[in-house]
Design an enzyme around this catalytic site. Structure first.
Site, short mmCIF file in Angstrom:
data_model
loop_
_atom_site.label_atom_id
_atom_site.label_comp_id
_atom_site.label_asym_id
_atom_site.label_seq_id
_atom_site.Cartn_x
_atom_site.Cartn_y
_atom_site.Cartn_z
N GLU A 184 -1.13 -5.63 8.05
CA GLU A 184 -0.44 -4.96 9.15
C GLU A 184 -1.11 -5.48 10.42
O GLU A 184 -2.32 -5.37 10.59
CB GLU A 184 -0.55 -3.44 9.02
N GLU A 226 9.42 -4.61 10.37
CA GLU A 226 9.86 -3.30 9.85
C GLU A 226 10.40 -2.42 10.96
O GLU A 226 9.75 -2.23 12.00
CB GLU A 226 8.68 -2.62 9.14
N LYS A 237 -1.03 -9.43 2.55
CA LYS A 237 -0.26 -9.01 3.73
C LYS A 237 -1.16 -8.15 4.61
O LYS A 237 -1.88 -7.29 4.10
CB LYS A 237 0.99 -8.22 3.33
N ASP A 292 -1.06 -6.11 -0.44
CA ASP A 292 -1.22 -5.49 0.89
C ASP A 292 -2.68 -5.13 1.10
O ASP A 292 -3.35 -4.65 0.18
CB ASP A 292 -0.41 -4.19 0.89
N ASP A 327 0.85 -1.20 0.00
CA ASP A 327 0.00 0.00 0.00
C ASP A 327 0.88 1.25 0.00
O ASP A 327 0.40 2.37 -0.09
CB ASP A 327 -1.01 -0.01 1.15
N SER A 328 2.22 1.04 0.04
CA SER A 328 3.15 2.15 -0.18
C SER A 328 2.92 2.78 -1.55
O SER A 328 3.45 3.85 -1.83
CB SER A 328 4.61 1.66 -0.06
O1 KIV Z 1 3.59 -1.14 1.72
C1 KIV Z 1 4.75 -1.59 1.66
O2 KIV Z 1 5.48 -1.39 0.68
C2 KIV Z 1 5.23 -2.38 2.76
C3 KIV Z 1 6.66 -2.81 2.77
C4 KIV Z 1 7.53 -1.66 3.07
C5 KIV Z 1 6.91 -3.96 3.68
O3 KIV Z 1 4.48 -2.66 3.66
#
Ligand code: KIV
Length: 270
Positions: free
Chosen positions: A113, A180, A111, A81, A42-43
């Site tokens: 959090e 992280e 993924k 994510d 989600d970055s």
């Molecule tokens: O959103 C993302 O790119 C991440 C990574 C930095 C692990 O969660």
């Protein structure tokens, strides 16, 4: 077809490589380079959509970008994510949102959090056939609680909480765990305590694998965190190419004869 079992099998043999990607061309480069896991993080809110945080990213954003990545990937495991509030509020909605990443976007897993609220959800998702990668330590969706992006697990109590949550998510069926921005000795301890692979970002060398945001790794980002490393300078390459294009158009050098075609049968119409 890549599977979470391959990832578990690789751990302990050689480090697992993971990079983010958000679009098809980047995914094909990352995949061809032999990266084990492509994370559609989600970055993308920061790197590609111009937001200051990841909070505005939606499930639709994630499904669209994950689909683009999956279509361009042959060998890597594709993990999507789950964005802010797409999981954890209501179980049925969480399952539906996570399920979209596999059904619509062809991801191999999701993924989350993590916190205490994601233990039961991990168990449920895994039971339903949705592989889960956990994420502990600095979880950027908590930016407003942290007041920024500080290191995590720096005192004994916080470190123990991270280990407990890591073990709880392993027991719930997660196939791997991102750590992280935590101390390298804590990451080493968590890695020893777990059977599933840990994948570190700003967590030192003793995790089973490493992950970076691709824009940081290739040198496209304007800013990147201190724990990241630039392995190229794509930004400088693009700046130079775009600058040359502007000069070539302004000087009339582009387009040249080889970039145009004339139709001899066409009569002048004006
Ligand atoms: O959103 C993302 O790119 C991440 C990574 C930095 C692990 O969660």
């Amino acid at each position: 077809m890549p599977s979470v079992r391959d990832i578990r099998a690789k751990a302990g043999e050689e480090p697992i490589t993971m990079l983010t990607a958000y679009d098809a061309p980047t995914a094909s480069i990352v995949d061809e380079a032999g990266v084990d896991i492509i994370l559609v993080g989600d970055s993308l809110g920061n790197t590609s959509l111009g937001y200051e945080t990841t909070l505005p990213v939606t499930v639709d954003d994630m499904a669209r970008h994950t689909g683009a990545v999956a279509r361009a990937t042959d060998d890597a495991l594709v993990v999507a994510d789950m964005p802010f509030l797409s999981i954890g509020v209501d179980e049925a909605a969480s399952i539906e949102n996570a399920g979209r990443m596999l059904k619509e976007a062809d991801a191999h897993g999701v993924k989350l959090e993590c916190g205490p609220h994601t233990v039961d959800l991990t168990e449920k998702l895994v039971e339903l056939g949705i592989p889960v990668m956990g994420h502990l330590g600095l979880t950027p969706q908590h930016v407003n609680q942290y007041g920024g992006y500080p290191r995590q697990g720096t005192d004994q109590e916080a470190a123990e909480r991270i280990l407990e949550l890591a073990q709880a998510h392993e027991a719930a069926g997660a196939f791997s765990l991102v750590l992280e921005h935590v101390p390298s000795n804590l990451a080493a301890d968590v890695t020893t305590a777990l059977e599933i692979p840990t994948i570190g970002i700003g967590a030192g060398p003793d995790c089973d694998g490493q992950v970076l945001v691709v824009d940081d790794a290739v040198g496209l980002s304007e800013w990147s965190p201190s724990f990241s490393k630039q392995f190229g300078n794509v930004r400088a390459e693009m700046e130079s190419a775009v600058g040359e294009y502007v000069s070539a158009v302004e000087s009339g050098e582009f387009p040249a004869d080889e970039h145009s075609h004339e139709e001899s049968d066409l009569e002048e119409i004006y």
